[in-house]
Write a protein that holds these residues in place. Structure first.
Motif, mmCIF file in Angstrom:
data_model
loop_
_atom_site.group_PDB
_atom_site.id
_atom_site.type_symbol
_atom_site.label_atom_id
_atom_site.label_comp_id
_atom_site.label_asym_id
_atom_site.label_seq_id
_atom_site.Cartn_x
_atom_site.Cartn_y
_atom_site.Cartn_z
ATOM 1 N N LEU A 1 -36.709 -61.014 113.381
ATOM 2 C CA LEU A 1 -37.632 -60.292 112.507
ATOM 3 C C LEU A 1 -38.679 -61.171 111.823
ATOM 4 O O LEU A 1 -39.472 -60.689 111.037
ATOM 5 N N GLN A 2 -38.643 -62.473 112.112
ATOM 6 C CA GLN A 2 -39.702 -63.323 111.552
ATOM 7 C C GLN A 2 -40.470 -63.950 112.710
ATOM 8 O O GLN A 2 -39.941 -64.831 113.392
ATOM 9 N N PRO A 3 -41.686 -63.508 112.938
ATOM 10 C CA PRO A 3 -42.418 -63.962 114.112
ATOM 11 C C PRO A 3 -42.592 -65.478 114.165
ATOM 12 O O PRO A 3 -42.633 -66.062 115.232
ATOM 13 N N ASN A 4 -42.654 -66.126 112.963
ATOM 14 C CA ASN A 4 -42.890 -67.584 112.967
ATOM 15 C C ASN A 4 -41.620 -68.378 113.194
ATOM 16 O O ASN A 4 -41.682 -69.584 113.409
ATOM 17 N N ALA A 5 -40.461 -67.718 113.090
ATOM 18 C CA ALA A 5 -39.208 -68.472 113.173
ATOM 19 C C ALA A 5 -39.011 -68.982 114.606
ATOM 20 O O ALA A 5 -38.892 -68.201 115.533
ATOM 21 N N PRO A 6 -38.981 -70.309 114.789
ATOM 22 C CA PRO A 6 -38.816 -70.853 116.139
ATOM 23 C C PRO A 6 -37.352 -70.718 116.584
ATOM 24 O O PRO A 6 -36.443 -70.819 115.767
ATOM 25 N N VAL A 7 -37.137 -70.524 117.870
ATOM 26 C CA VAL A 7 -35.790 -70.245 118.357
ATOM 27 C C VAL A 7 -34.901 -71.492 118.318
ATOM 28 O O VAL A 7 -33.857 -71.499 117.647
ATOM 29 N N GLU A 8 -35.311 -72.547 119.007
ATOM 30 C CA GLU A 8 -34.411 -73.698 119.163
ATOM 31 C C GLU A 8 -34.025 -74.352 117.827
ATOM 32 O O GLU A 8 -32.844 -74.585 117.582
ATOM 33 N N PRO A 9 -34.996 -74.665 116.940
ATOM 34 C CA PRO A 9 -34.594 -75.285 115.668
ATOM 35 C C PRO A 9 -33.639 -74.407 114.858
ATOM 36 O O PRO A 9 -32.696 -74.913 114.239
ATOM 37 N N GLU A 10 -33.869 -73.103 114.882
ATOM 38 C CA GLU A 10 -32.974 -72.208 114.146
ATOM 39 C C GLU A 10 -31.568 -72.256 114.745
ATOM 40 O O GLU A 10 -30.571 -72.293 114.024
ATOM 41 N N ILE A 11 -31.512 -72.242 116.059
ATOM 42 C CA ILE A 11 -30.214 -72.301 116.733
ATOM 43 C C ILE A 11 -29.515 -73.616 116.407
ATOM 44 O O ILE A 11 -28.323 -73.633 116.072
ATOM 45 N N ASP A 12 -30.252 -74.709 116.476
ATOM 46 C CA ASP A 12 -29.639 -76.015 116.205
ATOM 47 C C ASP A 12 -29.113 -76.096 114.774
ATOM 48 O O ASP A 12 -28.010 -76.597 114.536
ATOM 49 N N ALA A 13 -29.914 -75.604 113.830
ATOM 50 C CA ALA A 13 -29.493 -75.656 112.420
ATOM 51 C C ALA A 13 -28.239 -74.810 112.209
ATOM 52 O O ALA A 13 -27.293 -75.244 111.539
#
Lengths: 327, 431
Positions: B398-410
């Motif tokens: 739901l957040q267009p700016n949220a990048p996939v890989e960094p979020e997954i890693d965190a």
């Protein structure tokens, strides 16, 4: 019997009569209070005996404060809520109380209407607000649509009205002519908190009656208008009450739990934007079975509130005016 | 009464209410009538506080003998010693035999660290329920591959950021679990969190594409509308009599929603109104994905530490799941609309008749038998794991700016730390 012996003779019955409260206070307040302090230095899951782990829980909390995860996120969410809900509640309560102090026909009815929301159970009010803030069919968006703001996502997006990202997005929307989306879940929560302002109005109304009339008469003679009288007489004379409401409001806002639990279905959703300290504490204790960590959260929350209260008391000497003879 | 007084009491806590509670009470009644050794006393605790009461009862030394649960608690509770492994008091041969009769998904729900800590009594399976008539009118059929599904979705609801009355399909941020397994991913290997598995990332990217198609704000607003439907209507179904479709054409839904569909059709028939036809299909699969896959959960029986009548509880469990009387269990599952956990109950003529009368439900029972139905990770800290994955998916979705890989890693690191912390805290060599 001497007076001293008589006093001792009365002590037993006195303690007996007071014992329901004393026993309750010790068992239900003092013991959990001290037990949670001990548990905050333990690993404790409520089923197995607590095991001392030193300051591990506190170290974790401070780490999370640094990284902005877990407790850090909860502190930010709580702070955002408190920073906006408390001043807005004070201001709205004060303004409404001033209006309701006008001697007009039906004054009692108006006062009752504004107080009614305060006696509605939190659960019912929360469900009502979920409906009111519905993005598609809610009344709030319907009303906002008259000023071109009818597409707010309120409780289901983690946008914060006052944030750099949001200001940028609003700027882009204005440039492109897209829909203006300003408010998010925390703003919705702030709005909901204003619902309970009736309690504050009652206190302000009582305080307004206490403002000496001769001050307004003197102001009339000096030719002051209504707004200036409000600013230079009413507010200073109400400042002790405003101060009281500020302290109580801060404590209440930090401890808010029920409405947030219902609105976010116990998860702090959307995107943990409603994960306030009290909810984080609850989830850590009863879902993650980490009562030690949860107790440490409770103690940091307590200490944080105590420090804020002391700071408020320190600042009060500069802006709270007590009348001569009053405390 | 004398007969009951002489029997060993088995205290059973559960959370069922409404119609389901009647079914449960009936099972208990039939079990008690079949027994001269044990007597089950069922205590309903609807709401969210069953866990807290259970912990207090264990700490106070007076726990129930049997508890029904549906949260991912097995590994957490087993690791902390809150529940007792069945291996401790059930004959190994018998336990092995019972486990072998269970569907693979049901087995997975109860196993942790090589021991049986729970026995499933009902499965919750997810599949796509779709409006068959709507598709037929447009010469479309239920998709089998994810590529076909994308095309169908775009044909029905072309990408665009405008408000709509309905969508072909919208993913729910809690369903990365389902789509992750369908894409061929696994969330955990040993204690190693595998959120960065290429298949999980692909599943998340696939979900996020809907946000790119329709706009996160529109999706968020529309999703909230699902909850505002009168009487919590299943959003696939039309609300008004004149409508032939609901808010979606496809929904990822559990088998209990087939009851809503059947009730809806019956209501329309009573009113002599036309009604759309509905179908159920397995989740469409991408290249390299798993057929008939999905995320499964269900109701499980656990025995708390300190339970007094473990063997009585075990007898009741066997009765419930059909180990002692498959026909009885078949009647229970049919009455509750529950998916049985074992083949022998499904094979019962009574249940086969029920499936013949309920073709939508039948597809779910077929899926329940698949090897590719997976549970939440069986690891200490599973509730934390689930919560954080859901929150991360919501953010990315739901957040267009949220990048996939960094979020997954965190998120992966966060969960990994939590698992390590729990493992460290409960090391056996510590005092």
């Amino acid at each position: 019997m001497t007076e001293r012996r008589q006093k001792f003779a009365n002590l037993g019955p006195g303690l007996c009569f007071a014992s329901p409260w004393v026993v309750g206070f010790v068992l239900l307040i003092v013991f959990p209070f001290l037990a949670s302090l001990y548990w905050s230095f333990c690993q404790y899951d409520m089923v197995n005996p607590p095991r001392l782990v030193g300051t591990e829980n506190y170290q974790r909390l401070f780490r999370e404060l640094k990284t902005g995860e877990g407790f850090g996120k909860a502190v930010f969410n709580t702070a955002y809520f408190a920073v906006f809900s408390v001043p807005l509640s004070i201001a709205l309560g004060l303004i409404l109380a001033k209006f309701l102090s006008w001697k007009i026909r039906g004054q009692a009815i108006y006062r009752t209407i504004f107080f009614l929301p305060s006696i509605i159970p939190v659960v019912a009010a929360s469900i009502l607000w979920i409906w009111l803030l519905d993005p598609q069919d809610g009344m709030i968006n319907y009303l906002l649509s008259f000023i071109g703001l009818g597409q707010q996502n309120w409780l289901n997006q983690s946008r914060e009205a006052i944030s750099v990202d949001n200001v940028k997005q609003i700027g882009q929307s204005i440039q492109t002519g897209g829909p203006l989306r300003v408010f998010g879940s925390k703003d919705g929560l702030v709005l909901i908190s204003l619902w309970g302002v009736g309690n504050w109005i009652v206190i302000y109304l009582a305080a307004l009656r206490d403002v000496p009339h001769h001050l307004y008469e003197a102001a009339d003679i000096e030719g002051l208008g209504g707004l200036r009288k409000f600013w230079h007489i009413t507010i200073p004379m109400l400042s002790p009450v405003i101060f009281f409401n500020l302290v109580m409001g801060l404590i209440k806002s930090v401890q808010t739990f029920t409405s947030i639990y219902i609105i976010s279905e116990g998860t702090g959703a959307p995107n943990e934007s409603l994960l306030v300290i009290s909810l984080h504490l609850f989830v850590s204790a009863f879902s993650d079975l980490d009562m030690g960590y949860a107790s440490a959260i409770a103690w940091l929350m307590f200490l944080g509130l105590a420090i804020c209260t002391v700071l408020l008391f320190r600042t009060s000497r500069y802006w709270v005016h007590y009348r001569a003879g009053s405390v | 009464m004398d007969d009951i007084a002489s029997r060993e009491e088995v205290v059973f806590w559960h959370f069922w209410g409404g119609k389901d509670r009647d079914v449960v009470d009936d099972v208990v009644k039939r079990f008690n009538a079949s027994q001269d050794k044990y007597f089950v006393r069922a205590i309903a605790m609807p709401g969210n506080n069953l866990d807290t009461k259970l912990f207090l009862s264990i700490a106070g030394g007076d726990p129930p003998d049997l508890v029904n649960q549906d949260d991912p608690i097995v590994a957490d509770w087993a690791y902390r010693g809150i529940i007792t492994p069945f291996d401790e008091f059930v004959d190994a041969t018998e336990l092995k035999r019972v486990n072998q009769t269970l569907f693979p998904a049901a087995q997975k729900l109860g196993q942790f660290d090589g021991q049986t800590f729970a026995v499933a009594n009902g499965l919750d399976i997810r599949a796509l329920i779709y409006n068959k008539s709507f598709l037929a009118e447009r010469n479309l059929t239920a998709p089998q591959t994810l590529e076909q599904f994308d095309q169908v979705c775009k044909q029905i609801s072309p990408p665009g950021n405008e408000p709509r009355d309905f969508y072909a399909y919208l993913p729910d941020s809690r369903r990365l679990w389902t789509w992750g397994f369908v894409h061929g991913g696994r969330f955990l290997s040993g204690d190693d969190v595998q959120l960065n598995d290429a298949s999980i990332v692909a599943a998340l990217r696939w979900m996020k594409q809907f946000s790119a198609w329709y706009g996160p704000d529109q999706i968020a607003a529309f999703r909230r509308g699902d909850q505002s439907l009168p009487g919590k209507t299943f959003p696939l179904l039309p609300v008004n009599d004149q409508d032939q479709h609901g808010r979606y054409i496809f929904t990822l839904a559990g088998q209990w929603n087939t009851r809503d569909v059947v009730d809806f059709i019956n209501r329309r028939k009573q009113k002599q109104l036309p009604h759309p036809e509905f179908g159920v299909c397995p989740l469409p699969v991408p290249a390299g994905g798993r057929q008939h896959a999905g995320w499964v959960n269900g109701n499980i029986f656990v025995i708390p530490r300190g339970a007094k009548s473990k063997t009585g509880a075990w007898e009741f469990i066997k009765f419930w799941i059909g180990e002692t009387n498959a026909n009885d269990a078949a009647r229970t599952c049919a009455a509750g609309g529950w998916i049985p956990v074992s083949r022998q109950v499904v094979a019962e003529p009574y249940f086969q008749k029920f499936l013949a009368d309920n073709p939508l439900f039948r597809r779910y029972v077929e899926l329940a038998q698949s090897e590719n139905q997976f549970t939440y990770p069986m690891v200490p800290g599973a509730t934390f794991f689930v919560r954080k994955v859901n929150a991360m998916t919501e953010k990315v979705f739901l957040q267009p700016n949220a990048p996939v890989e960094p979020e997954i890693d965190a998120t992966r690191q966060l969960i990994q730390n939590q698992i390590s912390r729990i493992r460290q805290q409960y090391r056996k060599d510590l005092p």
